[in-house]
Design a protein around this motif. Sequence first.
Motif, PDB file in Angstrom:
ATOM      1  N   ASN A  39     -42.021  -1.523   2.413  1.00 37.43           N
ATOM      2  CA  ASN A  39     -41.832  -2.963   2.316  1.00 37.43           C
ATOM      3  C   ASN A  39     -42.620  -3.473   1.120  1.00 37.43           C
ATOM      4  OD1 ASN A  39     -40.160  -3.141   4.508  1.00 37.43           O
ATOM      5  ND2 ASN A  39     -41.813  -3.598   5.936  1.00 37.43           N
ATOM      6  N   ILE A  40     -42.151  -4.558   0.557  1.00 38.07           N
ATOM      7  CA  ILE A  40     -42.797  -5.089  -0.642  1.00 38.07           C
ATOM      8  C   ILE A  40     -43.426  -6.444  -0.336  1.00 38.07           C
ATOM      9  CG2 ILE A  40     -41.260  -3.823  -2.182  1.00 38.07           C
ATOM     10  CD1 ILE A  40     -39.714  -6.393  -2.666  1.00 38.07           C
ATOM     11  N   PRO A  41     -44.440  -6.821  -1.123  1.00 40.81           N
ATOM     12  CA  PRO A  41     -45.052  -8.126  -0.900  1.00 40.81           C
ATOM     13  C   PRO A  41     -44.081  -9.245  -1.264  1.00 40.81           C
ATOM     14  CG  PRO A  41     -45.992  -7.070  -2.832  1.00 40.81           C
ATOM     15  CD  PRO A  41     -45.086  -6.072  -2.190  1.00 40.81           C
ATOM     16  N   SER A  42     -44.344 -10.398  -0.739  1.00 35.06           N
ATOM     17  CA  SER A  42     -43.482 -11.549  -0.976  1.00 35.06           C
ATOM     18  C   SER A  42     -43.412 -11.871  -2.468  1.00 35.06           C
ATOM     19  CB  SER A  42     -44.027 -12.754  -0.202  1.00 35.06           C
ATOM     20  OG  SER A  42     -43.134 -13.820  -0.282  1.00 35.06           O
ATOM     21  N   ILE A  43     -42.191 -12.102  -2.932  1.00 31.65           N
ATOM     22  CA  ILE A  43     -41.975 -12.535  -4.312  1.00 31.65           C
ATOM     23  C   ILE A  43     -41.008 -13.711  -4.298  1.00 31.65           C
ATOM     24  CG2 ILE A  43     -42.493 -10.385  -5.530  1.00 31.65           C
ATOM     25  CD1 ILE A  43     -39.599  -9.664  -5.496  1.00 31.65           C
ATOM     26  N   PHE A  44     -41.180 -14.621  -5.231  1.00 31.19           N
ATOM     27  CA  PHE A  44     -40.308 -15.781  -5.362  1.00 31.19           C
ATOM     28  C   PHE A  44     -39.114 -15.387  -6.224  1.00 31.19           C
ATOM     29  CE2 PHE A  44     -39.044 -19.501  -7.901  1.00 31.19           C
ATOM     30  CZ  PHE A  44     -38.618 -20.332  -6.876  1.00 31.19           C
ATOM     31  N   SER A  94     -30.868 -12.653  -0.255  1.00 33.49           N
ATOM     32  CA  SER A  94     -30.524 -12.173   1.087  1.00 33.49           C
ATOM     33  C   SER A  94     -30.905 -10.704   1.265  1.00 33.49           C
ATOM     34  CB  SER A  94     -29.026 -12.356   1.324  1.00 33.49           C
ATOM     35  OG  SER A  94     -28.623 -11.789   2.529  1.00 33.49           O
ATOM     36  N   ALA A  95     -30.631  -9.895   0.261  1.00 38.03           N
ATOM     37  CA  ALA A  95     -30.960  -8.465   0.335  1.00 38.03           C
ATOM     38  C   ALA A  95     -32.474  -8.246   0.328  1.00 38.03           C
ATOM     39  CB  ALA A  95     -30.305  -7.716  -0.817  1.00 38.03           C
ATOM     40  N   LEU A  96     -33.187  -8.972  -0.512  1.00 43.64           N
ATOM     41  CA  LEU A  96     -34.641  -8.820  -0.585  1.00 43.64           C
ATOM     42  C   LEU A  96     -35.338  -9.250   0.703  1.00 43.64           C
ATOM     43  CD1 LEU A  96     -35.523  -9.986  -4.210  1.00 43.64           C
ATOM     44  CD2 LEU A  96     -35.874  -7.714  -3.232  1.00 43.64           C
ATOM     45  N   SER A 107     -47.749 -14.471  -5.856  1.00 43.22           N
ATOM     46  CA  SER A 107     -48.202 -14.567  -7.244  1.00 43.22           C
ATOM     47  C   SER A 107     -47.137 -14.058  -8.205  1.00 43.22           C
ATOM     48  CB  SER A 107     -49.489 -13.757  -7.423  1.00 43.22           C
ATOM     49  OG  SER A 107     -49.260 -12.397  -7.115  1.00 43.22           O
ATOM     50  N   CYS A 108     -46.002 -13.599  -7.685  1.00 48.89           N
ATOM     51  CA  CYS A 108     -44.972 -13.022  -8.554  1.00 48.89           C
ATOM     52  C   CYS A 108     -43.630 -13.698  -8.366  1.00 48.89           C
ATOM     53  CB  CYS A 108     -44.804 -11.534  -8.265  1.00 48.89           C
ATOM     54  SG  CYS A 108     -46.148 -10.547  -8.917  1.00 48.89           S
ATOM     55  N   GLU A 109     -42.844 -13.641  -9.421  1.00 54.90           N
ATOM     56  CA  GLU A 109     -41.492 -14.161  -9.332  1.00 54.90           C
ATOM     57  C   GLU A 109     -40.527 -13.170  -9.966  1.00 54.90           C
ATOM     58  OE1 GLU A 109     -40.131 -17.399 -12.687  1.00 54.90           O
ATOM     59  OE2 GLU A 109     -41.575 -18.055 -11.198  1.00 54.90           O
ATOM     60  N   LEU A 110     -39.337 -13.098  -9.381  1.00 58.27           N
ATOM     61  CA  LEU A 110     -38.297 -12.191  -9.848  1.00 58.27           C
ATOM     62  C   LEU A 110     -37.127 -13.013 -10.339  1.00 58.27           C
ATOM     63  CD1 LEU A 110     -37.387  -9.161  -9.999  1.00 58.27           C
ATOM     64  CD2 LEU A 110     -36.203  -9.591  -7.834  1.00 58.27           C
ATOM     65  N   GLY A 111     -36.800 -12.828 -11.602  1.00 52.55           N
ATOM     66  CA  GLY A 111     -35.632 -13.473 -12.191  1.00 52.55           C
ATOM     67  C   GLY A 111     -34.673 -12.404 -12.675  1.00 52.55           C
ATOM     68  N   ALA A 112     -33.551 -12.844 -13.209  1.00 50.04           N
ATOM     69  CA  ALA A 112     -32.591 -11.869 -13.717  1.00 50.04           C
ATOM     70  C   ALA A 112     -31.659 -12.510 -14.723  1.00 50.04           C
ATOM     71  CB  ALA A 112     -31.785 -11.257 -12.583  1.00 50.04           C
ATOM     72  N   THR A 113     -31.187 -11.683 -15.628  1.00 46.69           N
ATOM     73  CA  THR A 113     -30.093 -12.046 -16.512  1.00 46.69           C
ATOM     74  C   THR A 113     -28.896 -11.239 -16.044  1.00 46.69           C
ATOM     75  OG1 THR A 113     -31.600 -12.437 -18.363  1.00 46.69           O
ATOM     76  CG2 THR A 113     -29.278 -12.061 -18.899  1.00 46.69           C
ATOM     77  N   ILE A 114     -27.806 -11.928 -15.795  1.00 48.23           N
ATOM     78  CA  ILE A 114     -26.586 -11.281 -15.302  1.00 48.23           C
ATOM     79  C   ILE A 114     -25.669 -11.062 -16.496  1.00 48.23           C
ATOM     80  CG2 ILE A 114     -24.652 -11.450 -13.707  1.00 48.23           C
ATOM     81  CD1 ILE A 114     -26.401 -13.651 -12.251  1.00 48.23           C
ATOM     82  N   HIS A 115     -25.390  -9.801 -16.785  1.00 51.54           N
ATOM     83  CA  HIS A 115     -24.559  -9.468 -17.936  1.00 51.54           C
ATOM     84  C   HIS A 115     -23.084  -9.383 -17.573  1.00 51.54           C
ATOM     85  CE1 HIS A 115     -28.299  -8.585 -19.961  1.00 51.54           C
ATOM     86  NE2 HIS A 115     -28.621  -7.790 -18.953  1.00 51.54           N
ATOM     87  N   LEU A 116     -22.793  -8.896 -16.377  1.00 58.64           N
ATOM     88  CA  LEU A 116     -21.409  -8.690 -15.980  1.00 58.64           C
ATOM     89  C   LEU A 116     -21.288  -8.750 -14.464  1.00 58.64           C
ATOM     90  CD1 LEU A 116     -18.460  -7.631 -16.821  1.00 58.64           C
ATOM     91  CD2 LEU A 116     -19.340  -5.383 -16.195  1.00 58.64           C
ATOM     92  N   ILE A 133     -36.293  -9.167 -14.065  1.00 61.78           N
ATOM     93  CA  ILE A 133     -37.537  -9.465 -14.765  1.00 61.78           C
ATOM     94  C   ILE A 133     -38.572  -9.910 -13.727  1.00 61.78           C
ATOM     95  CG2 ILE A 133     -38.645 -10.892 -16.528  1.00 61.78           C
ATOM     96  CD1 ILE A 133     -35.677 -11.330 -17.599  1.00 61.78           C
ATOM     97  N   LEU A 134     -39.621  -9.107 -13.571  1.00 60.57           N
ATOM     98  CA  LEU A 134     -40.716  -9.438 -12.666  1.00 60.57           C
ATOM     99  C   LEU A 134     -41.848 -10.011 -13.504  1.00 60.57           C
ATOM    100  CD1 LEU A 134     -41.973  -9.179  -9.754  1.00 60.57           C
ATOM    101  CD2 LEU A 134     -42.969  -7.028 -10.581  1.00 60.57           C
ATOM    102  N   SER A 135     -42.316 -11.192 -13.112  1.00 65.10           N
ATOM    103  CA  SER A 135     -43.428 -11.794 -13.853  1.00 65.10           C
ATOM    104  C   SER A 135     -44.492 -12.286 -12.883  1.00 65.10           C
ATOM    105  CB  SER A 135     -42.938 -12.945 -14.734  1.00 65.10           C
ATOM    106  OG  SER A 135     -42.285 -13.916 -13.965  1.00 65.10           O
ATOM    107  N   SER A 136     -45.715 -12.333 -13.399  1.00 64.83           N
ATOM    108  CA  SER A 136     -46.847 -12.815 -12.629  1.00 64.83           C
ATOM    109  C   SER A 136     -47.702 -13.677 -13.539  1.00 64.83           C
ATOM    110  CB  SER A 136     -47.660 -11.629 -12.098  1.00 64.83           C
ATOM    111  OG  SER A 136     -48.798 -12.083 -11.396  1.00 64.83           O
TER     112      SER A 136
END
Length: 192
Positions: A39-44, A94-96, A107-116, A133-136
């Motif tokens: 399991n992973i820690p909470s991320i936004f 939903s999956a996360l 303390s972390c946030e997960l974003g993404a660029t959708i290419h296709l 993209i994971l950033s803190s």
Amino acid sequence: MKKLFVPMALLVLSGCAVKPQSYDLSTANKLAPIATKENIPSIFVSDFKYEPNVRISQNTISQFGCLLCKSDGSSLGFVFEEPVGKIIQAEVRSALAEVIIPTSKTSCELGATIHLVAWDSWDGDTTVDLTFILSSSGQIKFIKRIRGHHESGIFEIHKVNRMLAKASRNSVEKLVTNDEFLKELSTNCPKL
């Protein structure tokens, strides 16, 4: 041989004005659980940017497998009422939710660029190509491009209002089982 989606393909190729499809953005899920190492820690989950081919709108996915389809994904597929970026973001969130240890702060946030985001009219497969993209604290800690793919079964029927769920879940499963990602999470995203 996989079944053909001729009726759907005819609607898409006909060029007729079709009402945009509604997509179910709820987190209700009846799919197989994600296989993960831990399991992973909470991320936004922050906003996802959809950057499709210039011929594709923000509410349209690409199409493969038809006679008039182009290999670069610039062939128009389904048109949705909701922006595709919001759809994929909801599916990833939903999956996360299945593998995150919930906490009140993160303390972390997960974003993404959708290419296709694509649907194969020949066999019903769906593909989602993302750069996560994971950033803190405003600094990028991890970047990884992952292509999620769902290969449809011979008699599998897709509900259009959740057709991107399995490919999105596949990309999340690849992310949360990536050793580099897990290492960055444990280093930069402590459980608060």
